[in-house]
Design a protein around this motif. Structure first.
Motif, PDB file in Angstrom:
ATOM      1  N   ILE A   6    -111.551 -76.993  29.692  1.00 37.04           N
ATOM      2  CA  ILE A   6    -110.484 -77.894  29.262  1.00 37.04           C
ATOM      3  C   ILE A   6    -109.301 -77.039  28.838  1.00 37.04           C
ATOM      4  O   ILE A   6    -109.456 -76.085  28.079  1.00 37.04           O
ATOM      5  CB  ILE A   6    -110.940 -78.772  28.081  1.00 37.04           C
ATOM      6  CG1 ILE A   6    -112.151 -79.613  28.473  1.00 37.04           C
ATOM      7  CG2 ILE A   6    -109.801 -79.662  27.586  1.00 37.04           C
ATOM      8  CD1 ILE A   6    -112.785 -80.361  27.300  1.00 37.04           C
ATOM      9  N   ALA A   8    -105.952 -77.424  26.791  1.00 39.78           N
ATOM     10  CA  ALA A   8    -105.293 -78.349  25.869  1.00 39.78           C
ATOM     11  C   ALA A   8    -104.012 -77.742  25.340  1.00 39.78           C
ATOM     12  O   ALA A   8    -103.833 -76.519  25.336  1.00 39.78           O
ATOM     13  CB  ALA A   8    -106.234 -78.687  24.710  1.00 39.78           C
ATOM     14  N   ALA A  17    -111.063 -83.451  22.292  1.00 40.21           N
ATOM     15  CA  ALA A  17    -111.611 -83.505  23.650  1.00 40.21           C
ATOM     16  C   ALA A  17    -112.984 -82.845  23.690  1.00 40.21           C
ATOM     17  O   ALA A  17    -113.931 -83.371  24.281  1.00 40.21           O
ATOM     18  CB  ALA A  17    -110.666 -82.827  24.637  1.00 40.21           C
ATOM     19  N   LYS A  90    -106.130 -81.478  29.308  1.00 40.76           N
ATOM     20  CA  LYS A  90    -106.031 -82.379  28.160  1.00 40.76           C
ATOM     21  C   LYS A  90    -104.560 -82.606  27.801  1.00 40.76           C
ATOM     22  O   LYS A  90    -103.789 -81.653  27.671  1.00 40.76           O
ATOM     23  CB  LYS A  90    -106.773 -81.764  26.961  1.00 40.76           C
ATOM     24  CG  LYS A  90    -106.501 -82.410  25.610  1.00 40.76           C
ATOM     25  CD  LYS A  90    -106.997 -83.837  25.533  1.00 40.76           C
ATOM     26  CE  LYS A  90    -106.888 -84.397  24.104  1.00 40.76           C
ATOM     27  NZ  LYS A  90    -105.505 -84.491  23.609  1.00 40.76           N
ATOM     28  N   SER A 229    -106.667 -87.848  27.954  1.00 40.55           N
ATOM     29  CA  SER A 229    -106.972 -87.618  26.542  1.00 40.55           C
ATOM     30  C   SER A 229    -108.490 -87.622  26.363  1.00 40.55           C
ATOM     31  O   SER A 229    -109.249 -87.619  27.338  1.00 40.55           O
ATOM     32  CB  SER A 229    -106.316 -88.700  25.683  1.00 40.55           C
ATOM     33  OG  SER A 229    -106.925 -89.961  25.934  1.00 40.55           O
ATOM     34  N   ALA A 230    -108.908 -87.668  25.095  1.00 38.37           N
ATOM     35  CA  ALA A 230    -110.345 -87.672  24.808  1.00 38.37           C
ATOM     36  C   ALA A 230    -111.046 -88.894  25.387  1.00 38.37           C
ATOM     37  O   ALA A 230    -112.241 -88.854  25.673  1.00 38.37           O
ATOM     38  CB  ALA A 230    -110.566 -87.602  23.298  1.00 38.37           C
ATOM     39  N   ALA A 233    -112.053 -87.940  28.816  1.00 39.38           N
ATOM     40  CA  ALA A 233    -113.014 -86.843  28.721  1.00 39.38           C
ATOM     41  C   ALA A 233    -114.417 -87.360  28.402  1.00 39.38           C
ATOM     42  O   ALA A 233    -115.412 -86.849  28.933  1.00 39.38           O
ATOM     43  CB  ALA A 233    -112.561 -85.855  27.650  1.00 39.38           C
TER      44      ALA A 233
END
Length: 436
Positions: A6, A8, A17, A90, A229-230, A233
């Motif tokens: 990831i 970010a 995340a 992310k 975004s999370a 994820a």
């Protein structure tokens, strides 16, 4: 190599995340500094997910592009002749930062022909409908995000923001097609790609929508870059068929008070601070920006002494940079009087919070609670932290981890994006850090 990398743009985003995979039983490491290795060890186990924080949300677009490109090249270098892991870019669930340049950089370096852009995070009140991205039902440009001191957002329509930030052709898939499920979404993706679109954004208002989109991306005949975004994820392990594991129980035997550090100016965080202060047994230490700018060493010393006294008395300590909106105005005015812009004032405040925490960790608090991405990274840098091992989720998008390296290895930490969480988010996190 890990299963997933990831990339970010800030630390709290990297952590929220990463926790989506930790709660699936996977070993997750968030790297805070450049590293020549993306396979690091945590608790003697092979790392499943590596998160790289480029700290690029508030930097100029060209700098953000360069940082993501460098992170991507590092991943490719470590992979060597082996297979590149799944890549997830992310982004902020409220669209702050350099979305376009960072997506472009990852696509270029990894050779993706297209990217699926899905910022919705319904569990935290972020949804996309009719192309409009909403925060708790309010268009972004009308929300507090439009007044963010470092990365304000003035576009509410997701595709329009992407068009402004990226050189790639942009398409959008609306809710009607998303509600049709993975097959419907795959058909629309194929149509968009045939029309020459390279960035494809999506409506999503529920976790079911996110699951359908994730399944469609995973099953696409033309692999694309995952961007989200999370919320997105969280869907990856299931749609990729990764087995769920039992790896860690967050319960601890921690004793002592918790140090709460709040550098966020979000109204959400302000309310959360009010709630924990109302519970009692919490010492408030307010960093005064005007005093800090006039006498940095003196104000850091005052805050350190006041906080140390509270911890010594067995009280949780809330170290806050802005308890009210007036504090933000006063901080900016103080900076202006010294020829400092808002960005520089924010940096000075975050660094000061980090220095205060460095003075306090020798008192062995039970853990740290850090809210605000700039605050979290400043504290970690002050403590010489190399990485954070993500362990469990306190509440939606709010992870528990422990520090690796530096002067306080193993210290439990909870991080929270400023606008995340309900009213009791800090109260709940403090309970977890105390093992309850």
């Amino acid at each position: 190599m890990p299963k997933l990398v990831i990339i970010a743009d800030d630390l709290t985003g990297a952590n929220d995340a990463g926790v989506q995979f930790a709660k699936y039983g996977m070993n997750v490491q968030v790297l805070l500094e450049d590293s020549s290795q993306t396979t690091v060890s945590g608790s003697g186990e092979v790392v499943d997910v590596v998160v790289l924080d480029t700290d690029s949300r508030a930097v100029p677009a060209e700098v953000a592009f360069a940082r993501v490109a460098a992170a991507s090249r590092m991943v490719k270098k470590v992979a060597g002749n082996g297979e590149i892991p799944l890549i997830f870019k992310k982004i902020d669930s409220t669209l702050r930062g350099n979305l376009g340049p960072e997506i472009d950089a990852a696509m270029t370096e990894f050779g993706f022909d297209w990217a699926a852009v899905v910022p919705a995070f319904p569990a935290n009140g972020r949804i996309t409908v009719g192309g409009w991205h909403l925060l708790h039902q309010v268009p972004l440009a009308e929300s507090e995000i439009s007044r963010d001191p470092k990365a304000p957002v003035h576009d509410s329509v997701l595709s329009e923001l992407l068009v402004k930030q990226s050189s790639q052709p942009v398409g959008h898939i609306f809710l009607k097609d998303v509600c049709g499920g993975p097959a419907s979404i795959r058909q629309r993706i194929t149509e968009q790609l045939s029309a020459g679109k390279k960035l494809i954004s999506f409506d999503a208002t529920t976790e079911t929508h996110l699951r359908s989109i994730a399944k469609a991306i995973a099953d696409s005949s033309q692999p694309g870059l995952w961007v989200g975004s999370a919320g997105l994820a969280e869907m990856i392990p299931a749609v990729m068929g990764w087995p769920k594991q039992e790896r860690f129980s967050p319960a601890t035997d921690a004793n002592g008070p918790v140090l709460i550090v709040a550098g966020s100016v979000s109204k959400v965080t302000h309310r959360q601070m009010e709630v924990i202060l109302s519970k009692g047994q919490v010492r408030l230490v307010s960093l005064q920006a005007a005093a800090l700018i006039d006498d940095e060493d003196g104000e850091i010393r005052r805050c350190s002494q006041a906080a140390a006294q509270g911890l010594a008395e067995g009280l949780d300590v809330l170290l806050a940079s802005a308890m009210t909106a007036d504090a933000v105005v006063l901080a900016r005015a103080a900076g202006l009087s010294k020829g400092l812009d808002n960005l520089k004032v924010s940096e000075i405040i975050a660094d000061a919070l980090g220095q205060v925490v460095r003075e306090l960790v020798s008192l062995k608090p039970a853990g740290l609670f850090l809210t605000g991405g700039d605050t979290a990274i400043a504290v970690c840098r002050a403590l010489d932290v190399n990485a954070i091992e993500i362990l469990a989720e306190v509440s939606a998008g709010i992870p528990l981890g422990r520090l690796s390296g530096g002067i306080s290895p193993g210290l439990p930490v909870v991080t929270k994006a400023g606008a995340f969480g309900g009213e009791t988010a800090i109260v709940d996190a403090v309970k977890v850090l105390k093992g309850r």
